[in-house]
Design a protein around this motif. Structure first.
Motif, mmCIF file in Angstrom:
data_model
loop_
_atom_site.group_PDB
_atom_site.id
_atom_site.type_symbol
_atom_site.label_atom_id
_atom_site.label_comp_id
_atom_site.label_asym_id
_atom_site.label_seq_id
_atom_site.Cartn_x
_atom_site.Cartn_y
_atom_site.Cartn_z
ATOM 1 N N ALA A 249 0.817 -1.218 0.000
ATOM 2 C CA ALA A 249 0.000 0.000 0.000
ATOM 3 C C ALA A 249 0.850 1.268 0.000
ATOM 4 O O ALA A 249 1.976 1.278 0.486
ATOM 5 C CB ALA A 249 -0.908 -0.020 1.227
ATOM 6 N N GLY A 250 0.290 2.331 -0.575
ATOM 7 C CA GLY A 250 0.996 3.601 -0.690
ATOM 8 C C GLY A 250 0.457 4.627 0.294
ATOM 9 O O GLY A 250 0.765 4.595 1.469
ATOM 10 N N GLY A 251 -0.336 5.580 -0.209
ATOM 11 C CA GLY A 251 -0.928 6.578 0.666
ATOM 12 C C GLY A 251 -0.269 7.933 0.538
ATOM 13 O O GLY A 251 0.395 8.227 -0.462
ATOM 14 N N VAL B 107 4.196 8.814 1.143
ATOM 15 C CA VAL B 107 5.198 8.026 0.403
ATOM 16 C C VAL B 107 6.387 8.890 -0.012
ATOM 17 O O VAL B 107 7.523 8.426 -0.048
ATOM 18 C CB VAL B 107 4.546 7.348 -0.813
ATOM 19 N N ASN C 170 6.594 3.336 0.347
ATOM 20 C CA ASN C 170 5.417 2.487 0.398
ATOM 21 C C ASN C 170 5.522 1.510 1.577
ATOM 22 O O ASN C 170 6.534 1.485 2.278
ATOM 23 C CB ASN C 170 5.304 1.694 -0.909
ATOM 24 N N HIS D 134 -0.939 11.983 -5.778
ATOM 25 C CA HIS D 134 0.294 12.115 -5.017
ATOM 26 C C HIS D 134 1.411 12.510 -5.972
ATOM 27 O O HIS D 134 2.230 11.680 -6.356
ATOM 28 C CB HIS D 134 0.609 10.804 -4.320
ATOM 29 N N ASP E 133 5.080 11.432 -5.704
ATOM 30 C CA ASP E 133 5.476 10.073 -6.108
ATOM 31 C C ASP E 133 5.165 9.801 -7.574
ATOM 32 O O ASP E 133 5.256 8.652 -8.020
ATOM 33 C CB ASP E 133 4.737 9.015 -5.288
ATOM 34 N N ASN F 36 2.286 9.748 -8.873
ATOM 35 C CA ASN F 36 1.090 8.896 -8.844
ATOM 36 C C ASN F 36 -0.173 9.758 -8.941
ATOM 37 O O ASN F 36 -0.450 10.559 -8.068
ATOM 38 C CB ASN F 36 1.106 8.095 -7.532
ATOM 39 N N GLU G 137 -0.582 2.034 -6.933
ATOM 40 C CA GLU G 137 -0.620 1.633 -5.521
ATOM 41 C C GLU G 137 -1.748 0.676 -5.183
ATOM 42 O O GLU G 137 -1.828 0.199 -4.063
ATOM 43 C CB GLU G 137 -0.670 2.871 -4.597
ATOM 44 N N HIS G 138 -2.642 0.335 -6.125
ATOM 45 C CA HIS G 138 -3.800 -0.502 -5.791
ATOM 46 C C HIS G 138 -3.601 -1.973 -6.094
ATOM 47 O O HIS G 138 -4.404 -2.801 -5.687
ATOM 48 C CB HIS G 138 -5.060 0.007 -6.505
ATOM 49 N N ARG H 9 8.217 5.614 -8.507
ATOM 50 C CA ARG H 9 8.265 5.432 -7.065
ATOM 51 C C ARG H 9 7.102 4.581 -6.579
ATOM 52 O O ARG H 9 7.069 4.178 -5.425
ATOM 53 C CB ARG H 9 8.256 6.797 -6.367
ATOM 54 N N LYS H 10 6.155 4.337 -7.445
ATOM 55 C CA LYS H 10 5.024 3.465 -7.093
ATOM 56 C C LYS H 10 4.689 2.632 -8.319
ATOM 57 O O LYS H 10 4.402 3.187 -9.379
ATOM 58 C CB LYS H 10 3.785 4.294 -6.726
ATOM 59 N N ASP H 11 4.701 1.339 -8.175
ATOM 60 C CA ASP H 11 4.364 0.456 -9.291
ATOM 61 C C ASP H 11 4.003 -0.911 -8.731
ATOM 62 O O ASP H 11 4.874 -1.733 -8.464
ATOM 63 C CB ASP H 11 5.555 0.340 -10.252
ATOM 64 N N ASN H 12 2.714 -1.146 -8.533
ATOM 65 C CA ASN H 12 2.271 -2.413 -7.939
ATOM 66 C C ASN H 12 1.686 -3.323 -9.000
ATOM 67 O O ASN H 12 0.507 -3.660 -8.981
ATOM 68 C CB ASN H 12 1.276 -2.146 -6.810
#
Lengths: 473, 473
Positions: free
Chosen positions: A151-153, A156, A161, A382, A385, A387, A429-430, B186-189
């Motif tokens: 998870a992010g939020g 970050v 994360n 965000h 990041d 995002n 992030e999901h 920085r975010k990659d899920n």
């Protein structure tokens, strides 16, 4: 279709008769958070200990029954509810919710997977520390789910994360063995990084039962500012200035488009949205200071003065007190609800390199407007990041149901193709779950997919851990 | 024993005839850094591009010849030199040393594996940023080797290990396919964390050819302090205070025992070692400040005053200028050399939770002194990360060669068994290589070893990537 009476009897012996639910209303475990998918479970099992989890996994493996591990069931990609076969066991970890240990000198907390994120935040706070993972579902999501989905939020930009906050895991493998990797070590180079393999694997490789996580010193003060910026490029320029001026003090950097804010202003009139009427984007900044409010305020003022001088900010306010700061964050967090008030919409949780965000938004906005005249773009996220929650709302006077029916696939392809051209991610992030399984196969490189399949088959040869999620084998 | 003339011819066609070395003096590639092990290579191949690396791996796989990837050959665990069979290809990446791109707005740099760490630091510096990985071998080690071994160093307390600084990798798999995972995201899920699997795998799963790494804003100033502390527990207490007072400004926290410092004072008389004569331990602290020297100095003074009040520091100095700061760091970095001047010794690179360090040291010191009367303990390291270089020197008047011959195994078992009882790691930052292969099998849990073997077999089924290192299959 088997009802597996022997397996259910074994599960009752392991977890206790009251902890194996196979009749009655199981909606809470079978329906996903966004109510997009409803499954049917063989049973819901609620163990209390890691040993019970191991025994349950062994029993299911012996019976050839697959397991869907579930925490708070707040996932956004349909990854923790059973399929509709009535043949899967839902392993709910909500009873395993203990904060096992806080180690102040080591700056770590060891906690069971079923612990609610907010409970963990509060336990850290009570011990005088910060556990910085923070997201909208924190009142009901569990730390096990946070780790399983990486998870992010909102913090970050400073703290990373969920992956970056984790030093060690306890895991029950697909074979029902217990791996005690609950290291509180900050350095440990003894072999492959199993921890990070389980983090983000969405329950498809094993069951995370506990974790050792990083704690941070509490900042002396957190200040929040709100800035009007003339363009997305200016928002990116402001971010660079904020990194320079605040260093590690920069703990939040959110961008919000004018239309997104106008929906908040329209649908939640009691929330007074500052500055948005005259500017295409606003930015919310958070500065966490280890020193004092005076110091934090001086730093913020110096940053904002520089940004005004350079023209990347046209106007700004710094919250005078905690109530004002909460108010500003509340506006940011109300965007999804304001969107819902406005009607159905198509959501995307995407990322690209921060430097490419302005061009990505310009190009993709233009493509969408061209493809679907009158479409409305709800763009926020965000930015620190890279995002964005880059969402698409039906034209103002159209039928939203019809819009979704007619255009959802087109819009998704258009957005995700654009993301791919910019080297970005279709799920920042999901996670993948079942919702984005096809996207993974379409957009991920065959080489990466091949390695993922090899790893899945190596660690879960029977394909019993959340099968059909993340990666098809 | 085959000389594989056809393979060598193919390799010459791929990399060019001058880049395949199979005759003459290959010591630079065959002898390990600490001169503990000398192998014999079939050939050393020096590709210039990722495509060449892929073709080389394919050719070797077709011939059933294994590959030892090598960067700067500065590893401390014998992981990058060939075995003595004369049947392994050494893949030297030193020609692939380009800094491909610096993305200022994204705070990232993309660099090829063979780039020297110091070159990368300088490129970042020139662009106005900090690349914070820093370690003794930085003038000759490569970033590919740093990632393959998840290198640590002196700034881990703030910036983490090499792993924490990496956002994406380009890898040639064991099958010779190229995986472009050079995400600056920085975010990659989107699926399993392949990046972190390759980081720290010491060339046993594939070849890291390039990486996208994090950059940080340069601090306005770095200040260094030196404090005398009455005990290891006081050093731990000082660390907690430093976290509270300096927050993310705390970028270095090194502890040094009195005997370690006395060796520096004795063997390098020109280095004036402060404060050590009256105290069992000294601590070196570094404060990186985004603001100004005045601010940094005030913060340091406030911290040290508090520590003096609480009794966890008895005396302290703050470096007045850069020369003094370098001098203090130089003392810390001279400990290994001073040890070498004193004669042969047994080195350990161990970690335990920071909170358990004082008890670990007390218990293990006592066990060693009891087992080998007169033994001298050289104890220093990165206390901020719980990482000690816990070394053992022969008694003052003994024969060091005989000491090593008679006691090395005993000392290692005693130290590593103690580390295991304290839940620590027998290799905090140096990795496994071949040197600690037996230790891994002895101290790692069978469940973890089983998963590691399954992953190795899944990704490298022919066992051709650095076989016999890290994990036996």
């Amino acid at each position: 279709m088997s009802k597996h009476p022997e397996l259910l009897e074994t599960l009752r012996q392991i977890a206790g008769p009251g902890q194996v639910l196979s009749e009655g209303d199981l909606t809470a475990w079978e329906l996903d958070w966004r109510k997009r998918s409803r499954g049917k479970a063989l049973a819901v099992v609620r163990p209390a200990t890691t040993a019970e989890v191991a025994a349950i996994v062994k029993a299911c493996a012996a019976a050839g029954v697959s397991i869907v591990t579930q925490g708070g069931n707040t996932g956004l990609a349909v990854g923790s509810t059973p399929d509709d076969s009535g043949q899967q066991v839902v392993l709910s970890l909500q009873r395993m919710n203990a904060v096992r240990q806080i180690d102040a000198a080591n700056l770590t907390v060891t906690v069971e997977a079923g612990c609610i994120l907010q409970t963990l935040q509060e336990a850290a706070d009570k011990a005088g520390f910060l556990f910085p993972l923070s997201l909208a579902a924190e009142g009901s999501c569990t730390i096990g789910g946070n780790l399983a989905t990486n998870a992010g939020g909102t913090q970050v930009v400073r703290y990373g994360n969920a992956r970056d906050l984790c030093l060690g895991l306890e895991v029950v493998t697909a074979q029902g063995d217990i791996w005690n990797g609950l290291s509180g070590l900050r350095k440990d180079n003894t072999g492959y990084d199993l921890r990070d393999l389980f983090i983000g694997s969405e329950g498809t490789l094993g069951v995370i039962t506990a974790a050792t996580l990083k704690l941070y010193p509490q900042p002396a003060v957190q200040l929040t500012a709100w800035a009007a910026v003339p363009s997305m490029q200016d928002a990116v320029n402001l971010l660079a200035l904020a990194h320079q001026h605040l260093g590690a003090g920069l703990t939040g950097f959110e961008v919000m488009g004018q239309f997104a804010l106008s929906l908040v202003a329209k649908n939640f009139r009691q929330l007074r949205v500052p500055l948005y009427e005259e500017t295409p984007f606003c930015v919310l900044l958070e500065n966490s200071d280890p020193e004092s409010e005076t110091h934090a305020r001086e730093q913020f003022e110096r940053l904002l003065e520089t940004a005004l001088d350079k023209g990347c900010v046209t106007d700004a306010v710094v919250a005078e007190n905690l109530a004002q700061a909460h108010q500003l964050w509340h506006i940011r967090e109300s965007i999804p609800l304001a969107q819902a008030e406005e009607g159905l919409n198509i959501k995307h949780d995407i990322s690209v390199a921060v430097s490419r965000i302005p061009e990505f938004v310009e190009v993709t906005d233009a493509l969408l407007v061209q493809a679907i005249p009158g479409v409305r773009l709800v763009n926020f996220g965000h930015l620190g990041d890279g995002n964005l929650h880059y969402n698409v709302q039906a034209p103002a006077d159209g039928d939203a149901q019809a819009f979704l029916r007619e255009h959802e696939d087109t819009v998704n392809s258009l957005v995700y193709d654009s993301v791919a051209r910019f080297g970005g991610s279709f799920s920042a992030e999901h996670g993948v779950g079942s919702l984005k399984l096809d996207k993974l196969e379409h957009y991920k490189s065959p080489v990466a997919l091949g390695m993922m399949r090899a790893i899945k088959t190596a660690l879960d040869p029977q394909n019993l851990m959340n099968p059909g999620r993340v990666i098809r084998v």
